[in-house]
Design a protein around this motif. Structure first.
Motif, mmCIF file in Angstrom:
data_model
loop_
_atom_site.group_PDB
_atom_site.id
_atom_site.type_symbol
_atom_site.label_atom_id
_atom_site.label_comp_id
_atom_site.label_asym_id
_atom_site.label_seq_id
_atom_site.Cartn_x
_atom_site.Cartn_y
_atom_site.Cartn_z
ATOM 1 N N VAL A 166 9.607 -33.686 -58.019
ATOM 2 C CA VAL A 166 8.622 -35.047 -57.397
ATOM 3 C C VAL A 166 7.400 -34.089 -57.892
ATOM 4 C CG1 VAL A 166 6.754 -35.998 -56.186
ATOM 5 C CG2 VAL A 166 10.126 -36.036 -55.571
ATOM 6 N N ALA A 167 7.103 -32.593 -57.231
ATOM 7 C CA ALA A 167 5.966 -32.181 -58.226
ATOM 8 C C ALA A 167 5.641 -31.717 -59.585
ATOM 9 C CB ALA A 167 5.877 -30.604 -57.297
ATOM 10 N N THR A 168 6.570 -31.495 -60.037
ATOM 11 C CA THR A 168 6.734 -31.512 -62.135
ATOM 12 C C THR A 168 6.422 -33.041 -62.081
ATOM 13 O OG1 THR A 168 8.054 -29.993 -61.966
ATOM 14 C CG2 THR A 168 7.862 -31.002 -63.671
ATOM 15 N N LEU A 169 6.844 -33.560 -62.278
ATOM 16 C CA LEU A 169 6.743 -35.378 -62.784
ATOM 17 C C LEU A 169 5.287 -35.965 -61.897
ATOM 18 C CD1 LEU A 169 8.008 -37.697 -64.048
ATOM 19 C CD2 LEU A 169 8.248 -38.306 -61.730
ATOM 20 N N ALA A 170 5.021 -35.530 -61.310
ATOM 21 C CA ALA A 170 3.428 -36.069 -60.345
ATOM 22 C C ALA A 170 2.419 -35.218 -61.128
ATOM 23 C CB ALA A 170 3.650 -35.904 -59.110
ATOM 24 N N ASN A 171 2.878 -33.406 -61.919
ATOM 25 C CA ASN A 171 1.852 -32.759 -62.755
ATOM 26 C C ASN A 171 1.926 -33.380 -63.977
ATOM 27 O OD1 ASN A 171 1.195 -29.661 -64.291
ATOM 28 N ND2 ASN A 171 0.252 -30.139 -62.851
ATOM 29 N N TRP A 172 2.258 -33.816 -64.614
ATOM 30 C CA TRP A 172 3.346 -34.335 -65.725
ATOM 31 C C TRP A 172 1.862 -35.915 -66.234
ATOM 32 C CZ3 TRP A 172 4.127 -33.362 -70.620
ATOM 33 C CH2 TRP A 172 4.969 -32.558 -71.906
ATOM 34 N N VAL A 173 2.227 -36.424 -64.857
ATOM 35 C CA VAL A 173 1.529 -37.816 -64.203
ATOM 36 C C VAL A 173 -0.033 -37.608 -64.825
ATOM 37 C CG1 VAL A 173 0.835 -39.886 -63.202
ATOM 38 C CG2 VAL A 173 3.110 -39.492 -63.593
ATOM 39 N N ALA A 174 -0.432 -36.618 -63.464
ATOM 40 C CA ALA A 174 -1.902 -36.411 -63.411
ATOM 41 C C ALA A 174 -2.466 -35.628 -65.180
ATOM 42 C CB ALA A 174 -2.261 -34.951 -62.309
ATOM 43 N N LYS A 175 -2.038 -34.975 -65.677
ATOM 44 C CA LYS A 175 -2.546 -34.682 -67.263
ATOM 45 C C LYS A 175 -2.239 -35.420 -67.704
ATOM 46 C CE LYS A 175 -0.654 -29.888 -67.269
ATOM 47 N NZ LYS A 175 -2.313 -29.090 -67.396
ATOM 48 N N THR A 176 -1.038 -36.618 -67.505
ATOM 49 C CA THR A 176 -1.212 -37.896 -68.628
ATOM 50 C C THR A 176 -2.535 -38.767 -68.327
ATOM 51 O OG1 THR A 176 0.636 -37.191 -68.668
ATOM 52 C CG2 THR A 176 -0.327 -39.565 -70.152
ATOM 53 N N ALA A 177 -2.563 -38.860 -66.900
ATOM 54 C CA ALA A 177 -3.878 -39.913 -67.028
ATOM 55 C C ALA A 177 -5.565 -39.135 -66.576
ATOM 56 C CB ALA A 177 -4.058 -39.508 -64.791
ATOM 57 N N ASN A 178 -5.056 -37.759 -67.244
ATOM 58 C CA ASN A 178 -6.621 -37.656 -67.174
ATOM 59 C C ASN A 178 -7.150 -37.897 -68.482
ATOM 60 O OD1 ASN A 178 -7.795 -36.072 -64.826
ATOM 61 N ND2 ASN A 178 -6.227 -34.813 -64.967
ATOM 62 N N LEU A 179 -5.568 -37.600 -69.846
ATOM 63 C CA LEU A 179 -6.202 -37.510 -71.566
ATOM 64 C C LEU A 179 -6.315 -39.130 -71.560
ATOM 65 C CD1 LEU A 179 -5.083 -36.563 -74.462
ATOM 66 C CD2 LEU A 179 -3.018 -37.565 -73.414
ATOM 67 N N LEU A 180 -5.369 -39.965 -70.405
ATOM 68 C CA LEU A 180 -6.213 -41.469 -70.499
ATOM 69 C C LEU A 180 -7.800 -42.267 -71.107
ATOM 70 C CD1 LEU A 180 -2.476 -43.975 -69.616
ATOM 71 C CD2 LEU A 180 -4.125 -43.961 -71.393
ATOM 72 N N ARG A 181 -8.499 -41.057 -68.967
ATOM 73 C CA ARG A 181 -9.333 -41.381 -68.451
ATOM 74 C C ARG A 181 -10.445 -40.822 -69.742
ATOM 75 N NH1 ARG A 181 -11.260 -40.380 -62.933
ATOM 76 N NH2 ARG A 181 -11.006 -37.900 -64.059
ATOM 77 N N ASP A 182 -10.182 -39.974 -70.127
ATOM 78 C CA ASP A 182 -11.429 -39.168 -70.676
ATOM 79 C C ASP A 182 -11.361 -37.925 -71.504
ATOM 80 O OD1 ASP A 182 -12.668 -38.357 -68.048
ATOM 81 O OD2 ASP A 182 -10.988 -36.006 -67.672
ATOM 82 N N GLU A 183 -9.804 -37.967 -72.829
ATOM 83 C CA GLU A 183 -9.990 -38.044 -74.166
ATOM 84 C C GLU A 183 -9.661 -39.403 -74.651
ATOM 85 O OE1 GLU A 183 -10.773 -35.026 -74.585
ATOM 86 O OE2 GLU A 183 -10.321 -34.160 -72.531
#
Length: 253
Positions: free
Chosen positions: A40-57
């Motif tokens: 769960v923690a590893t998937l959540a970390n990938w999700v957070a990074k991808t969400a930041n990529l979506l919004r910020d980049e």
């Protein structure tokens, strides 16, 4: 899961709070021999990074449409949950018109030409083992594996995502985040899933049934998924042993 969870992103947050270390997605590709297990923690970390990529980049905003040209894969699960976290509307397996109308597109290596119909931001995934980058980045695309590692490990939306806003388009039907969560819970009940259940799915991600079995229903139930790609034909003989080795309790095929 918590009854106050109204979106798939909420379900993931509750899973993280309940038991971050337990397996959530175990992925097999029987064409390459790849096996990846994400807690769960590893998937959540990938999700957070991808969400930041979506919004910020990629400058994606709530309500933007994302054409998702990816197979049933652990990285596709990441993108689906990142879209939920940001309020972006994901459309798996879109047709040509939907691709050209999309605000951005995410493509695997076999759909790059179709993805070029999108005039917005384009992201490409190699789908190589361990999330590796392309040997040579495709022209006109951001290489996901190059950009995502540098993103933040935590994601907080600027404003809460509306659970009643569109979140997913599948099979021509538009679903809100609340509808996805409600259907996932209902599907989990029909399948008899609960905490600790291990559902093996060989279904593609191009229908609600495949998305539910391959991600949303196990997540809603507090269980986990063993997601298998290219497991038909000769590779199907390995599934019986896999059901034993992965302690599978339920199957969707």
């Amino acid at each position: 899961m918590n009854t106050t969870d109204h979106t798939p992103a909420d379900l993931l947050r509750s899973a993280l709070a309940a038991d971050a270390a337990r397996p959530l997605v175990t992925f097999y590709d029987d064409a390459t021999g790849e096996r990846v297990e994400l807690s769960v923690a590893t998937l959540a970390n990938w999700v957070a990074k991808t969400a930041n990529l979506l919004r910020d980049e990629l400058s994606a905003e709530p309500g933007d449409r994302l054409a998702l040209l990816l197979p049933a894969h652990w990285q596709t699960a990441v993108w689906l949950l990142a879209c939920s976290a940001t309020g972006v509307v994901a459309e798996p397996d879109p047709g040509p018109d939907a691709i050209s109308a999309a605000d951005l597109v995410v493509s695997g290596p076999d759909t790059l030409e179709a993805a070029r119909a999108c005039s917005g931001e384009r992201v490409a995934l190699s789908l190589r083992p361990l999330g590796a980058r392309f040997h040579r980045p495709p022209d006109g695309f951001t290489d996901y594996a190059v950009e995502v590692p540098g993103q933040g490990d935590h994601f907080t939306p600027y404003s809460p995502v509306d659970p009643d806003a569109p979140a997913l388009v599948v099979g021509g039907e538009e679903l809100t985040g609340a509808q996805i969560t409600e259907r996932a819970r209902a599907d989990a009940a029909v399948r008899g899933l609960g905490p600790g259940s291990r559902l093996l799915s060989v279904l593609p991600y191009d229908t609600w049934e495949g998305l539910s079995a391959g991600l949303f229903a196990p997540l809603a139930a507090g269980g986990s998924v063993v997601l298998c790609r290219n497991s038909h034909g000769p590779a199907a003989s390995a599934l019986a042993e896999r059901r034993k080795s992965e302690r599978v309790t339920h199957t969707a095929d």
